[in-house]
Design an enzyme around this catalytic site. Structure first.
Site, PDB file in Angstrom:
ATOM      1  N   ASP A 140       1.117  -1.270   0.204  1.00 31.68           N
ATOM      2  CA  ASP A 140      -0.426  -0.056  -0.410  1.00 31.68           C
ATOM      3  C   ASP A 140       0.962   1.866  -0.277  1.00 31.68           C
ATOM      4  O   ASP A 140       2.009   0.832   0.606  1.00 31.68           O
ATOM      5  CB  ASP A 140      -0.893  -0.138   1.700  1.00 31.68           C
ATOM      6  CG  ASP A 140      -2.090   0.662   0.666  1.00 31.68           C
ATOM      7  OD1 ASP A 140      -2.707   0.422   0.936  1.00 31.68           O
ATOM      8  OD2 ASP A 140      -2.265   1.937   0.358  1.00 31.68           O
ATOM      9  N   THR A 179      -4.686   6.822   0.311  1.00 30.51           N
ATOM     10  CA  THR A 179      -6.189   6.793   1.511  1.00 30.51           C
ATOM     11  C   THR A 179      -6.158   5.681   1.996  1.00 30.51           C
ATOM     12  O   THR A 179      -6.163   5.181   2.952  1.00 30.51           O
ATOM     13  CB  THR A 179      -7.478   6.552  -0.158  1.00 30.51           C
ATOM     14  OG1 THR A 179      -6.537   5.141  -0.958  1.00 30.51           O
ATOM     15  CG2 THR A 179      -7.309   7.378  -0.774  1.00 30.51           C
ATOM     16  N   ASP A 234       4.738   2.247  -3.916  1.00 32.11           N
ATOM     17  CA  ASP A 234       3.396   2.657  -4.582  1.00 32.11           C
ATOM     18  C   ASP A 234       3.190   1.447  -6.222  1.00 32.11           C
ATOM     19  O   ASP A 234       4.991   1.259  -6.676  1.00 32.11           O
ATOM     20  CB  ASP A 234       3.691   3.880  -5.254  1.00 32.11           C
ATOM     21  CG  ASP A 234       2.448   4.778  -6.258  1.00 32.11           C
ATOM     22  OD1 ASP A 234       1.831   3.842  -6.816  1.00 32.11           O
ATOM     23  OD2 ASP A 234       1.532   5.523  -5.607  1.00 32.11           O
ATOM     24  N   LEU A 288       8.225  -3.740  -8.684  1.00 29.99           N
ATOM     25  CA  LEU A 288       8.130  -4.598  -7.510  1.00 29.99           C
ATOM     26  C   LEU A 288       8.661  -5.370  -7.348  1.00 29.99           C
ATOM     27  O   LEU A 288       8.663  -5.686  -6.140  1.00 29.99           O
ATOM     28  CB  LEU A 288       6.246  -4.125  -7.832  1.00 29.99           C
ATOM     29  CG  LEU A 288       5.263  -3.685  -7.830  1.00 29.99           C
ATOM     30  CD1 LEU A 288       4.290  -4.403  -8.354  1.00 29.99           C
ATOM     31  CD2 LEU A 288       5.190  -2.627  -6.782  1.00 29.99           C
ATOM     32  N   ARG A 346       5.874 -13.620 -13.961  1.00 26.72           N
ATOM     33  CA  ARG A 346       6.957 -13.850 -13.064  1.00 26.72           C
ATOM     34  C   ARG A 346       6.851 -14.988 -11.939  1.00 26.72           C
ATOM     35  O   ARG A 346       7.580 -16.327 -11.547  1.00 26.72           O
ATOM     36  CB  ARG A 346       7.564 -12.998 -12.604  1.00 26.72           C
ATOM     37  CG  ARG A 346       9.697 -12.946 -12.572  1.00 26.72           C
ATOM     38  CD  ARG A 346      10.384 -12.320 -11.769  1.00 26.72           C
ATOM     39  NE  ARG A 346       9.776 -10.812 -10.573  1.00 26.72           N
ATOM     40  CZ  ARG A 346       9.521 -11.311  -9.128  1.00 26.72           C
ATOM     41  NH1 ARG A 346      10.588 -12.770  -8.922  1.00 26.72           N
ATOM     42  NH2 ARG A 346       9.478 -11.105  -8.053  1.00 26.72           N
ATOM     43  N   TYR A 381     -10.802   7.412 -13.922  1.00 26.62           N
ATOM     44  CA  TYR A 381     -10.588   6.232 -13.171  1.00 26.62           C
ATOM     45  C   TYR A 381     -11.883   5.236 -14.200  1.00 26.62           C
ATOM     46  O   TYR A 381     -11.187   4.343 -14.115  1.00 26.62           O
ATOM     47  CB  TYR A 381     -11.996   7.050 -12.014  1.00 26.62           C
ATOM     48  CG  TYR A 381     -11.808   5.991 -10.266  1.00 26.62           C
ATOM     49  CD1 TYR A 381     -10.873   4.850  -9.636  1.00 26.62           C
ATOM     50  CD2 TYR A 381     -13.552   4.885 -10.777  1.00 26.62           C
ATOM     51  CE1 TYR A 381     -11.289   4.128  -9.643  1.00 26.62           C
ATOM     52  CE2 TYR A 381     -13.797   4.227 -10.742  1.00 26.62           C
ATOM     53  CZ  TYR A 381     -12.499   2.834  -9.151  1.00 26.62           C
ATOM     54  OH  TYR A 381     -13.342   1.780  -8.328  1.00 26.62           O
TER      55      TYR A 381
END
Ligand code: UDP
Length: 364
Positions: free
Chosen positions: A36, A40, A61, A66, A116, A155
């Site tokens: 996270d 928010t 983020d 990642l 992966r 969005y």
């Protein structure tokens, strides 16, 4: 959930839905890596899990690469859930570029992680892909009526692009993919300052503040209680059949905003007055899911009535408000928070300090 112990990544895991999902996965015996960025999402949502050794909490983020963030010991992941994105109009519109990138780049990064590690991937998409729908109720086959240049586009179009990417991964054989289109969901751990109708009306009613109805109040939504939604997400992720399209998850019980307000006022025994505010641009007039597909594929239907869900939600916000209001109101009786009480409470709930030992949950 299956016999072997699963390793799950939940992106957006400290948010409203994400924290409930992490909790459900942990209680099913899984190892959970929660990612996270805390824009928010809130550490307070994870407080009850702070001594849980099978939870790793990573502050990151998803728009950034990642792979370096996964603990070294994790080579194989079973399930990756992508719930990472601000979901209420005021929050996702506050930084529209970041919202779009979260949906497109974030989804790409999480798909790459799934590829992966051999994980099945689930995208939390949204009823917003149907825009201001001209077909009612909305089945998955409806392509939607979306304004691609309006303030909701970051969005709506972001999620539509994310869906396109996910289905291309599926078609190319690069991933085992699932897409849930989530309709309005409510319940404990919504942010008090979320800006959506349930959290606004409940906090206003509890504080004795004016209730804000946008537009006529005759627009409709269909509200799903969080526990039902999490059950649907888990069933969809565990689904082993070969259906490869998006699946609506929501409660088909449709209600006007005005009727929702009167129910909350009654259940909260509130004497708040109703005031009108302008209808936001591109606010959908009617929304109701057709859930025949989820029922057929997953055996899923929502079980929690609006009455019961609202009672639980009101109790949650009342307890939160009492916890933050306590130092000031001690000895002053149980009086209402009065004019602007809701906004004061919101500010306090937002800024409530997180104890240092809880921050140490976060890696790296
Ligand atoms: N709404 C309202 N008062 C509020 C917040 C929202 O009347 O304080 C309305 C909003 O205009 C919309 C409906 O309630 O018609 C649901 O809004 P929300 O932001 O909860 O969800 P979404 O529009 O994303 O479905």
């Amino acid at each position: 959930m299956g016999k072997t112990r699963k390793t799950c990544v939940v992106a957006g895991g400290a948010g409203f839905l994400g924290s409930h999902l992490c909790e459900a996965l942990l209680s099913d015996g899984a190892d959970v890596i929660c990612i996270d960025n805390f824009r928010t999402g809130r550490l307070a949502n994870m407080r009850q899990l702070r001594r849980e050794p099978r939870l790793a909490l990573v502050e990151a983020d998803v728009i950034n690469p990642l792979s370096p963030l996964l603990p070294r010991s994790v080579r194989r992941v079973d399930w990756v859930f992508n719930l990472a994105c601000a979901a209420s109009p005021p929050h996702y519109q506050a930084d529209p570029e970041h919202t779009m990138l979260t949906n497109v780049i974030g989804t790409r990064n999480l798909l790459a992680l799934s590829e992966r590690t051999g994980a099945r991937f689930l995208l939390a998409s949204t009823s917003e892909v149907y825009g201001d729908p001209q077909v009612h109720p909305q089945p998955e086959s409806y392509w939607g009526y979306v304004n691609p240049t309006g303030p909701r586009a970051c969005y709506d179009e972001g999620k539509r692009a994310a869906e396109a990417l996910v289905f291309d991964y599926g078609r190319l054989g690069r991933g085992d993919i699932r897409v849930a289109r989530i309709f309005n969901t409510y319940g404990p751990r919504m942010r008090a300052d979320d800006g959506r109708v349930v959290s606004n009306v409940v906090t206003q009613a509890l504080a004795g503040d004016d209730i804000t109805i946008y537009g006529s109040g005759e627009q409709t939504r269909s509200f799903c209680y969080v526990d039902d939604l999490i059950d649907g997400l888990l069933r969809l992720m565990a689904y082993d059949g070969d259906y490869a399209g998006a699946v609506n998850l929501g409660n088909p019980a449709e209600i006007t905003v005005r009727e929702l307000v009167s129910r909350v006022l009654r259940l909260a025994a509130s004497e708040s007055q109703i005031v009108s505010r302008p209808l936001p641009v591109d606010d959908p007039q009617r929304r109701r899911p057709n859930i025949a597909l989820a029922t057929q594929l997953l055996g899923w239907t929502p079980r929690v009535s609006l009455e019961r869900g609202l009672k639980k939600t009101i109790a949650y916000f009342a307890a939160e408000a009492a916890a933050v209001a306590l130092p000031k109101t001690r000895g002053s009786g149980k009086g209402k928070a009065g004019v602007n009480g809701a906004s004061t409470l919101l500010a306090k709930m937002k800024d409530a300090a997180i104890p240092a030992d809880e921050r140490s949950l976060i890696r790296p």
